[in-house]
Design a protein around this motif. Structure first.
Motif, short mmCIF file in Angstrom:
data_model
loop_
_atom_site.label_atom_id
_atom_site.label_comp_id
_atom_site.label_asym_id
_atom_site.label_seq_id
_atom_site.Cartn_x
_atom_site.Cartn_y
_atom_site.Cartn_z
N SER A 197 32.62 51.27 28.76
CA SER A 197 33.95 50.97 29.29
C SER A 197 34.20 49.49 29.32
CB SER A 197 34.10 51.56 30.71
OG SER A 197 33.99 52.96 30.71
N LEU A 198 35.46 49.13 29.34
CA LEU A 198 35.88 47.76 29.56
C LEU A 198 36.31 47.61 31.01
CD1 LEU A 198 37.95 47.02 26.34
CD2 LEU A 198 35.68 46.18 26.89
N TYR A 199 35.89 46.52 31.61
CA TYR A 199 36.26 46.21 32.99
C TYR A 199 37.05 44.92 33.01
CZ TYR A 199 33.17 49.75 35.08
OH TYR A 199 32.59 50.93 35.48
N ILE A 200 37.98 44.84 33.95
CA ILE A 200 38.68 43.58 34.19
C ILE A 200 38.11 42.96 35.45
CG2 ILE A 200 40.79 44.29 33.03
CD1 ILE A 200 42.01 44.90 35.73
N PHE A 201 38.23 41.64 35.55
CA PHE A 201 37.71 40.93 36.72
C PHE A 201 38.79 40.06 37.31
CE2 PHE A 201 35.90 37.22 38.80
CZ PHE A 201 35.00 37.82 39.67
N GLU A 202 38.93 40.16 38.64
CA GLU A 202 39.83 39.29 39.40
C GLU A 202 39.07 38.72 40.57
OE1 GLU A 202 44.18 40.62 39.48
OE2 GLU A 202 43.12 42.53 39.34
N GLY B 244 37.10 41.51 42.33
CA GLY B 244 35.87 41.78 41.61
C GLY B 244 36.14 42.59 40.34
N PHE B 245 35.13 43.37 39.91
CA PHE B 245 35.25 44.16 38.70
C PHE B 245 35.96 45.48 38.98
CE2 PHE B 245 31.68 41.45 37.43
CZ PHE B 245 32.09 41.09 36.16
N LYS B 246 36.80 45.89 38.02
CA LYS B 246 37.51 47.15 38.12
C LYS B 246 37.55 47.79 36.74
CE LYS B 246 42.06 49.15 39.16
NZ LYS B 246 43.47 48.83 39.52
N GLU B 247 37.18 49.07 36.67
CA GLU B 247 37.18 49.74 35.37
C GLU B 247 38.60 49.80 34.81
OE1 GLU B 247 35.45 53.74 33.14
OE2 GLU B 247 35.44 53.62 35.34
N TYR B 248 38.72 49.43 33.55
CA TYR B 248 40.03 49.36 32.91
C TYR B 248 40.22 50.44 31.85
CZ TYR B 248 43.69 47.54 29.81
OH TYR B 248 44.81 47.41 29.02
N LEU B 249 39.21 50.65 31.00
CA LEU B 249 39.43 51.50 29.85
C LEU B 249 38.10 51.96 29.28
CD1 LEU B 249 41.80 52.40 27.91
CD2 LEU B 249 41.24 50.37 26.55
N GLU B 250 37.97 53.26 29.02
CA GLU B 250 36.81 53.76 28.27
C GLU B 250 37.13 53.60 26.80
OE1 GLU B 250 34.38 57.91 27.75
OE2 GLU B 250 34.88 57.26 29.80
N VAL B 251 36.25 52.88 26.08
CA VAL B 251 36.64 52.42 24.75
C VAL B 251 36.00 53.16 23.60
CG1 VAL B 251 37.33 50.10 25.40
CG2 VAL B 251 34.94 50.57 24.97
N VAL B 252 34.74 53.60 23.74
CA VAL B 252 34.08 54.20 22.59
C VAL B 252 33.34 55.46 23.00
CG1 VAL B 252 33.79 51.99 21.41
CG2 VAL B 252 31.99 52.81 22.89
N GLU B 253 32.97 56.23 21.99
CA GLU B 253 32.22 57.45 22.23
C GLU B 253 30.84 57.11 22.80
OE1 GLU B 253 33.61 56.46 19.53
OE2 GLU B 253 34.99 57.95 18.71
N GLU B 254 30.28 58.07 23.51
CA GLU B 254 29.02 57.82 24.20
C GLU B 254 27.89 57.45 23.25
OE1 GLU B 254 28.27 61.26 26.52
OE2 GLU B 254 29.76 60.77 28.06
N SER B 255 27.87 58.02 22.07
CA SER B 255 26.74 57.82 21.17
C SER B 255 26.85 56.57 20.30
CB SER B 255 26.57 59.05 20.27
OG SER B 255 27.73 59.24 19.46
N SER C 165 29.33 35.19 43.04
CA SER C 165 28.30 36.21 42.89
C SER C 165 28.92 37.57 43.15
CB SER C 165 27.15 35.97 43.86
OG SER C 165 26.19 37.01 43.77
N THR C 166 28.78 38.48 42.17
CA THR C 166 29.37 39.81 42.27
C THR C 166 28.31 40.88 42.05
OG1 THR C 166 31.46 38.97 41.43
CG2 THR C 166 31.14 41.35 41.34
N PRO C 167 28.15 41.80 43.00
CA PRO C 167 27.17 42.88 42.80
C PRO C 167 27.60 43.83 41.69
CG PRO C 167 28.45 43.27 44.78
CD PRO C 167 28.83 41.91 44.29
N MET C 168 26.61 44.32 40.93
CA MET C 168 26.88 45.25 39.83
C MET C 168 25.85 46.38 39.91
SD MET C 168 29.36 44.34 37.65
CE MET C 168 28.84 44.83 36.02
#
Length: 598
Positions: A318-323, A327-338, A559-562
Motif C-alpha cells: 500500500s501507499l501511505y501519506i504522511f502529515e 502521522g502515516f495514513k493508508e492511502y491506496l493499495e497499489v499492487v497485487e500481493e504476489s 519520530s513516528t511509530p510503525m
C-alpha cells in the motif's frame, strides 16, 4: 456554437390514452433535414432523461406518419449519439475538439448523463499545458464542473512548464498568477512569466498589476532586487516609473528586516512618505493589502508493507501519506500481493504510476503494463502496453515521458537498457544504454533533465545532434541509494547513510550535509522542504526535515511509530497534491478595479 435549437416531437405510432403510463411503442423516427434515423424507444429511454420524461409524461394522439423533427446542423452528431446508445462506444479520441463540443451540447440537451461523464473524463485525460485554458472555456460553456476544475488544476500545477503564449487574455493571466494554488516556490518566476506575457502582447502598462499577483509574504529583499534587475531591459518601454518606486518603497522596508505587510506600511508611513510620494505609498499599500497567500501543499506518498517474516512477497502493498499532525495514513493499495520489485513514481502532481515487477520470486512472470492512478478522479487507468520484462528498475518522469532504467530482467539478468515511454502518445522507444548494468539505480528529474546514479558516478541523460548519451556529472566514490531534486540542488544519500547535495551546473564534487547511523529509506520533495524517511530496527520511522535556507541549523526530527510495518525503500516515493483547488473566480479588489477599467 449551439446546435440543438429546437426539438419538435411527434410519435410514429398512434397513442390511444393520456396520462403518465409508459407509451407502448417500439420505434420512433428522428429527422434532421433529409436524414431519418430509426431508434428504439426503450433505448432512448435508457440513456436519455429527456426522452424518458417525454415518453412517460402526458401525450396527445398524433397521426401515424409523424416523426421527430430535430433542428440540428450536423446529422452526424445524432448518428454518433445513437451509436453510443447502441454499442456503448468508448473511443471519442478520434474526433476533433470542435466535434466533441457539438456532441457534448447535444448530450447536454438530451440529458444523456453517461455520455456527458465519458466526454468529461476523455477531455481530462487529454489535458496539456497548451489546451488547459481552452478546455476551461469549453467546460464553462457546457457547465462541466468536473472538467473545469481539472483543467484549472492542470494549468495551476504545471506552472514550471507553462508557456506565456498558452494564456489567452490579460484576465486569465491575472487569475492564473494570483491564484493561491499556483505551483511556484519562487515569486520572481511568477513576475518574470507575467512580464514576458505583457511584453509579447504589448501591455507593459499593466506591469504593476502583475506585481500585485505576487504573494508578498514570500517576497524578500533579494526577490525585490532581482525583480528590479529583471525590469532593467524594459524600463525604457514603461509609461511611468510607478512600478519602480513601489519596489523601492518595499526595499526600504525589507532593508530594515521588516516584513512586507499592511501593518508595516501603516506603521512606517511617515518615514516612507518622506522618501516617496503619497501616491507611491498608497499604491504600495493597495498592492500589499490585496496580496493573496500561496496555499498549495505537497503530501509525501511512501510505499509501506506489513513486516511479518513469513512469506513477505504474499503480503499486501500500500501507499501511505504522511502529515506532521496526523502521522502515516493508508492511502491506496497499489499492487497485487504476489508482486515484488515494482516501482512507483509521480506523473505531475496529481497522478501516480505503478510499473515493473515480477509475480512471485524468480517465476519469470513479469508485469508488462503501466497503470496510472488519477488522484482527483480516484480512478486507475491501465494502458494495455507490453513493456520489456524487468523488476527493481529506476523510474522517473520528465514531463509526459516515463524513463525506466536498469533493473533485473528475465533469467535474473542485470540490465543496462533504458526505455522511454510517452504517456500521452502511448508509444515506447529505446534510448542509449546506461553505462552500467545496475539494480535499483537511484534516479530523479532535475531542471528538465534525467539523472541516474551508478556505482561510482552520477550521470545525466543528454541529447545532441539527434544522438543521446549518458554524461558523467559528478563522481560519488560509492553507490547512491537515493536522488531527489530540490530547488537548485540534487540531494542524494549514500549507502553509508550520509546526506549530500550538488548543483549539477556548478559543483564538481558532492557537498556533505549530514550523516546518520540509520539507513535512509525514502526522500520526498515537499516544495518548501524535503523529508528524509529513515527506518529503524525498533519499528519506528525517523523523519528528518531540511530546508535549503537553513542547512546550517539542525534539521527538525520527527519520530513516528510503525508497528509491524516497514517502508519499501526499493519501490520509490513521490509527492502529490490531494485536493482539488478552488476556482477562485473572484479576483482581488485591486485587480477587479483594473479589469473593469480595461
Amino acid at each position: 456554437m449551439s446546435q440543438c435549437l429546437f426539438f419538435g416531437f411527434i410519435l410514429s405510432k398512434r397513442c390511444k390514452y393520456l396520462g403518465t403510463s409508459n407509451i407502448k411503442m417500439e420505434e420512433v423516427s428522428l429527422r434532421i433535414g433529409f436524414n431519418i434515423f430509426k431508434v428504439n424507444r426503450e433505448l432512448l429511454c435508457k440513456y436519455s432523461d429527456y426522452f424518458r420524461t417525454m415518453f412517460n409524461g402526458c401525450c396527445v394522439e398524433w397521426s401515424e406518419k409523424q416523426e421527430f423533427n430535430i433542428n440540428m446542423q450536423d446529422p452526424n452528431i445524432i448518428s454518433i449519439i445513437i451509436k453510443f446508445m447502441e454499442t456503448g462506444i468508448k473511443d471519442l479520441n478520434k474526433y476533433p475538439l470542435s466535434k466533441i463540443i457539438e456532441i457534448s451540447m447535444a448530450a447536454n440537451f438530451l440529458q444523456i448523463t453517461e455520455l456527458q461523464q465519458q466526454i468529461q473524463e476523455m477531455l481530462c485525460f487529454k489535458l496539456s499545458e497548451s489546451n488547459c485554458f481552452e478546455f476551461m472555456a469549453v467546460a464553462e460553456e457546457l457547465c462541466y464542473t468536473l472538467l473545469e476544475q481539472y483543467s484549472a488544476s492542470y494549468g495551476l500545477f504545471s506552472f514550471k512548464s507553462m508557456k506565456p503564449e498558452h494564456i489567452p487574455t490579460i484576465h486569465k493571466l491575472i487569475w492564473y498568477l494570483s491564484h493561491p494554488y499556483l505551483d511556484s516556490q519562487n515569486e520572481l518566476h511568477v513576475f518574470e512569466f507575467g512580464l514576458k506575457w505583457l511584453f509579447k502582447n504589448h501591455k507593459l502598462d499593466s506591469i504593476l498589476h502583475i506585481f500585485a499577483c505576487l504573494d508578498m509574504s514570500r517576497v524578500s529583499n533579494e526577490t525585490l532586487t532581482d525583480i528590479k534587475e529583471f525590469l532593467g531591459d524594459y524600463v525604457n518601454q514603461l509609461s511611468d516609473s510607478l512600478i519602480l518606486e513601489v519596489i523601492d518603497c518595499l526595499l526600504v522596508l525589507t532593508g530594515q528586516e521588516l516584513e512586507i505587510s499592511e501593518l508595516s506600511l501603516c506603521k512606517h508611513k511617515v518615514e516612507l512618505c518622506q522618501k516617496f510620494s503619497e501616491r507611491v505609498w498608497s499604491e504600495t499599500l493597495s498592492v500589499v493589502k490585496d496580496s493573496r497567500s500561496r496555499l498549495i501543499k505537497y503530501v509525501p506518498v511512501v510505499p509501506i508493507c506489513i513486516s511479518k517474516k513469513h512469506n513477505p512477497e504474499l503480503l499486501p502493498h500500500s501507499l501511505y501519506i504522511f502529515e506532521d499532525d496526523k502521522g502515516f495514513k493508508e492511502y491506496l493499495e497499489v499492487v497485487e500481493e504476489s508482486l515484488w520489485g515494482w516501482n512507483v513514481t509521480a506523473w505531475g502532481l496529481t497522478r501516480l504510476i505503478v510499473v515493473c515487477g515480477e509475480y512471485g520470486r524468480n517465476t519469470g512472470n513479469f508485469i508488462r503494463d503501466i497503470k496510472v492512478y488519477y488522484t482527483f478522479m480516484k480512478k486507475w487507468i491501465h494502458f494495455g502496453v507490453h513493456l520489456p520484462p524487468r523488476r527493481h528498475a529506476g523510474v522517473t518522469t520528465l514531463g509526459d515521458l516515463l524513463y525506466i532504467i536498469g533493473g533485473v530482467g528475465e533469467q535474473r539478468k542485470f540490465l543496462a537498457t533504458t526505455i522511454v515511454y510517452d504517456l500521452k502518445q502511448r508509444s515506447c522507444r529505446s534510448v542509449a544504454n546506461f553505462p552500467e548494468a545496475i539494480v535499483v539505480p537511484a534516479v530523479c528529474t532535475h531542471n528538465n533533465k534525467v539523472y541516474a546514479a551508478g556505482n561510482q558516478n552520477i550521470y545525466r541523460h543528454e541529447t545532441r545532434d539527434d544522438k543521446d548519451y549518458w554524461e558523467v556529472v559528478v563522481s560519488t566514490g560509492g553507490k547512491m541509494t537515493h536522488l531527489q531534486s530540490y530547488k537548485k540542488y540534487i540531494y542524494c544519500k549514500k549507502t553509508n547513510s550520509r546526506l549530500y547535495r550538488f548543483d549539477p551546473d556548478v559543483d564538481e564534487e558532492l557537498e556533505r550535509i549530514t550523516s546518520s547511523s540509520i539507513q535512509p529509506a525514502l526522500i520526498c520533495n515537499l516544495g518548501n522542504d524535503i523529508k528524509v524517511f529513515n527506518q529503524t530496527d525498533q519499528d519506528k520511522v525517523l523523519i528528518d526535515e531540511f530546508k535549503e535556507d537553513s542547512l546550517d541549523s539542525k534539521p527538525r526530527l520527527v519520530s513516528t511509530p510503525m508497528e509491524n510495518m516497514r517502508l519499501n525503500s526499493l519501490a520509490g516515493a513521490c509527492s502529490l497534491i490531494m485536493t482539488v483547488p478552488p476556482m477562485c473566480a473572484d479576483l482581488s479588489q485591486y485587480h477587479r478595479q483594473y479589469l473593469v477599467s480595461e
